[in-house]
Design a protein around this motif. Structure first.
Motif, short mmCIF file in Angstrom:
data_model
loop_
_atom_site.label_atom_id
_atom_site.label_comp_id
_atom_site.label_asym_id
_atom_site.label_seq_id
_atom_site.Cartn_x
_atom_site.Cartn_y
_atom_site.Cartn_z
N LEU A 43 62.07 20.08 19.94
CA LEU A 43 62.24 19.26 21.14
C LEU A 43 62.23 17.79 20.74
O LEU A 43 61.31 17.34 20.05
CB LEU A 43 61.10 19.54 22.13
CG LEU A 43 61.17 18.79 23.46
CD1 LEU A 43 62.26 19.38 24.35
CD2 LEU A 43 59.82 18.83 24.17
N PRO A 44 63.23 17.00 21.15
CA PRO A 44 63.30 15.59 20.72
C PRO A 44 62.02 14.79 20.98
O PRO A 44 61.61 13.98 20.15
CB PRO A 44 64.49 15.05 21.51
CG PRO A 44 65.38 16.24 21.68
CD PRO A 44 64.45 17.40 21.89
N LEU A 45 61.39 15.03 22.11
CA LEU A 45 60.17 14.27 22.42
C LEU A 45 59.05 14.55 21.44
O LEU A 45 58.16 13.71 21.23
CB LEU A 45 59.70 14.57 23.84
CG LEU A 45 60.45 13.85 24.97
CD1 LEU A 45 60.05 14.43 26.32
CD2 LEU A 45 60.18 12.36 24.93
N LEU A 46 59.06 15.72 20.82
CA LEU A 46 58.04 16.04 19.83
C LEU A 46 58.30 15.38 18.48
O LEU A 46 57.50 15.51 17.56
CB LEU A 46 57.94 17.56 19.65
CG LEU A 46 57.24 18.31 20.77
CD1 LEU A 46 57.32 19.81 20.57
CD2 LEU A 46 55.77 17.87 20.88
N GLN A 47 59.42 14.68 18.39
CA GLN A 47 59.71 13.93 17.16
C GLN A 47 59.32 12.46 17.30
O GLN A 47 59.60 11.65 16.43
CB GLN A 47 61.21 14.03 16.81
CG GLN A 47 61.81 15.42 16.94
CD GLN A 47 61.01 16.50 16.23
OE1 GLN A 47 60.60 16.32 15.09
NE2 GLN A 47 60.81 17.63 16.90
N THR A 48 58.68 12.12 18.43
CA THR A 48 58.33 10.72 18.68
C THR A 48 56.91 10.43 18.23
O THR A 48 56.13 11.32 17.87
CB THR A 48 58.48 10.38 20.18
OG1 THR A 48 57.58 11.19 20.95
CG2 THR A 48 59.91 10.65 20.64
N LEU A 49 56.56 9.15 18.29
CA LEU A 49 55.30 8.63 17.76
C LEU A 49 54.08 9.38 18.32
O LEU A 49 53.95 9.54 19.53
CB LEU A 49 55.19 7.14 18.09
CG LEU A 49 53.96 6.39 17.59
CD1 LEU A 49 53.87 6.46 16.09
CD2 LEU A 49 54.01 4.93 18.05
N GLY A 50 53.22 9.82 17.44
CA GLY A 50 52.01 10.53 17.83
C GLY A 50 52.19 12.03 17.85
O GLY A 50 51.31 12.78 17.41
N TYR A 51 53.30 12.47 18.36
CA TYR A 51 53.58 13.90 18.44
C TYR A 51 54.14 14.42 17.10
O TYR A 51 53.77 15.50 16.65
CB TYR A 51 54.56 14.18 19.58
CG TYR A 51 53.94 13.94 20.93
CD1 TYR A 51 53.19 14.93 21.56
CD2 TYR A 51 54.07 12.71 21.56
CE1 TYR A 51 52.59 14.69 22.79
CE2 TYR A 51 53.47 12.46 22.79
CZ TYR A 51 52.73 13.46 23.40
OH TYR A 51 52.12 13.24 24.60
N ALA A 52 55.02 13.65 16.48
CA ALA A 52 55.62 14.09 15.22
C ALA A 52 54.57 14.25 14.13
O ALA A 52 54.62 15.22 13.35
CB ALA A 52 56.69 13.08 14.79
N GLU A 53 53.62 13.34 14.07
CA GLU A 53 52.60 13.40 13.03
C GLU A 53 51.68 14.61 13.22
O GLU A 53 51.32 15.29 12.24
CB GLU A 53 51.78 12.10 13.02
CG GLU A 53 52.56 10.86 12.63
CD GLU A 53 53.32 10.23 13.78
OE1 GLU A 53 53.91 9.16 13.59
OE2 GLU A 53 53.32 10.82 14.90
N ILE A 54 51.29 14.88 14.47
CA ILE A 54 50.45 16.05 14.73
C ILE A 54 51.23 17.34 14.48
O ILE A 54 50.68 18.34 13.99
CB ILE A 54 49.90 16.02 16.17
CG1 ILE A 54 48.97 14.81 16.36
CG2 ILE A 54 49.16 17.31 16.50
CD1 ILE A 54 47.75 14.82 15.47
N LEU A 55 52.51 17.32 14.79
CA LEU A 55 53.35 18.49 14.53
C LEU A 55 53.41 18.79 13.03
O LEU A 55 53.38 19.95 12.62
CB LEU A 55 54.75 18.26 15.10
CG LEU A 55 55.67 19.48 15.18
CD1 LEU A 55 55.06 20.56 16.06
CD2 LEU A 55 57.04 19.06 15.72
N GLN A 56 53.45 17.74 12.22
CA GLN A 56 53.44 17.93 10.77
C GLN A 56 52.14 18.59 10.33
O GLN A 56 52.15 19.47 9.46
CB GLN A 56 53.62 16.57 10.06
CG GLN A 56 55.02 15.99 10.18
CD GLN A 56 55.13 14.64 9.50
OE1 GLN A 56 54.15 13.89 9.42
NE2 GLN A 56 56.30 14.32 9.02
N TYR A 57 51.05 18.19 10.94
CA TYR A 57 49.75 18.82 10.63
C TYR A 57 49.77 20.29 11.03
O TYR A 57 49.35 21.17 10.25
CB TYR A 57 48.63 18.08 11.35
CG TYR A 57 47.39 18.91 11.57
CD1 TYR A 57 46.61 19.34 10.51
CD2 TYR A 57 47.01 19.29 12.87
CE1 TYR A 57 45.47 20.12 10.71
CE2 TYR A 57 45.87 20.05 13.08
CZ TYR A 57 45.11 20.47 12.00
OH TYR A 57 44.00 21.24 12.20
N LEU A 58 50.28 20.60 12.22
CA LEU A 58 50.31 21.97 12.70
C LEU A 58 51.22 22.86 11.84
O LEU A 58 50.99 24.07 11.73
CB LEU A 58 50.78 22.00 14.16
CG LEU A 58 49.82 21.37 15.18
CD1 LEU A 58 50.45 21.31 16.55
CD2 LEU A 58 48.50 22.15 15.23
#
Length: 330
Positions: free
Chosen positions: A254-269
């Protein structure tokens, strides 16, 4: 996309004082992320309420318009929204795209409605172009993003696209840097959709109502401390859980999950980094983003600047508004 809810307008005060003797205006508050724009807006809105001028807040944040993206976008809390009505928040599904023209149309409609009942709204956020679209009345080509057309143009490469733009819209090409692929593609997109040069569709129609435009700033070290504290608070409030739920519901692409704050946590997950590393990356990327925001707002000549770290910030701003109103609201 759901239309804005005007139901709260019925409950706003409509006394003789605010309907006749007080000229409604717009109070715009910009500045970098984490400078305290929202808390200042709440304090000022409450003072406007005390003077029977209403006191409502219109969000000027390009991510707060999306439902379910709450913690990572620093949306106002439920308590804040109870104290002061907030608008232009949660008006789109995460799978939708709100264009600048659509945002401007909704914001202008709300401002008009509020002014009709003697209310002076606050336009608050860090998305400078949202604020600019309203306070300057930008003429915006009503062209939604065309993903397939953009992919085709981007595949041609920037040198070719820029040369193409110079032949189709020389005025736009003069305004766009030769290496700026995003703006070049956008100008070509507008041309191919409308058949008209983007430069012919742009311009400004300033609003007729008075605008007090201010921005908050903080020195680099203080701003970084603010960003660290806010990032830690977001994680403590459940940012990891929010990203997990959003990725499960909408997919990690989802494009919004590639934005600031979300992208970094997604990398962790996804196992690409540890949680502390993800938090450090959020802080780093937010500081970089804040620097760009500060540069953008500092190029706005009409902005009045205030120190976000001043202990008497609210009183200083309120005094300046009162001084300005003596001249501009007669």
């Amino acid at each position: 996309m759901q239309p804005p809810n005007f139901s709260q307008l019925k409950s706003l005060p409509q006394t003789r004082e605010n309907s006749s003797s007080i000229v409604p205006f717009l109070l715009a508050i910009g500045g970098a992320t984490a400078t305290g724009k929202s808390s200042l807006a709440l304090a000022l809105a409450q003072r406007l309420l005390a003077q029977n001028q209403g006191g409502v807040i219109l969000s000027a944040d390009s991510r707060q318009v999306y439902r379910e993206f709450d913690i990572g976008t620093a949306k106002p809390s439920a308590r804040d929204r109870q104290q002061v009505p907030h608008y232009l928040i949660d008006i789109c599904a995460p799978t939708e795209t709100l264009t600048l023209a659509q945002y401007q149309h909704q914001a202008q409609g709300l401002i008009q409605q509020f002014h009709q009942v003697g209310t002076s709204p606050l336009l608050v956020g860090g998305t400078g172009l949202y604020i600019e679209a309203v306070v300057k009345g930008l003429r915006i080509p009503p062209v939604a993003p065309q993903p397939e057309l953009r992919r085709q143009l981007e595949a041609l490469g920037q040198p070719y696209c820029y040369g193409l733009l110079k032949g189709l819209d020389a005025i736009a090409a003069q305004r766009i840097h030769a290496n700026d692929l995003v703006r070049t593609v956008r100008a070509l997109e507008v041309f191919y959709v409308t058949g008209q040069p983007m430069s012919a569709l742009q311009g400004e129609v300033p609003p007729a109502y008075p605008v007090f435009y201010l921005a908050l700033d903080s020195d680099t070290a203080a701003l970084e401390r603010r960003i660290v504290q806010r990032t830690q608070a977001m994680v403590a409030a459940g940012l990891v859980e929010e990203v997990t739920a959003l990725a499960q519901k909408y997919g990690s692409d989802l494009p919004l999950l590639q934005t600031l704050g979300y992208a970094e946590i997604l990398q962790y997950l996804q196992g690409d980094c540890s949680l502390p590393a993800a938090v450090d990356n959020i802080v780093l990327h937010t500081c970089q983003f804040a620097k760009r925001q500060r540069t953008w707002f500092r190029n706005r000549a009409a902005v009045q600047w205030f120190d976000a770290d001043a202990g008497d910030l609210v009183d200083r701003v309120w005094q300046q508004i009162n001084n300005w109103s003596q001249v501009n609201l007669k």
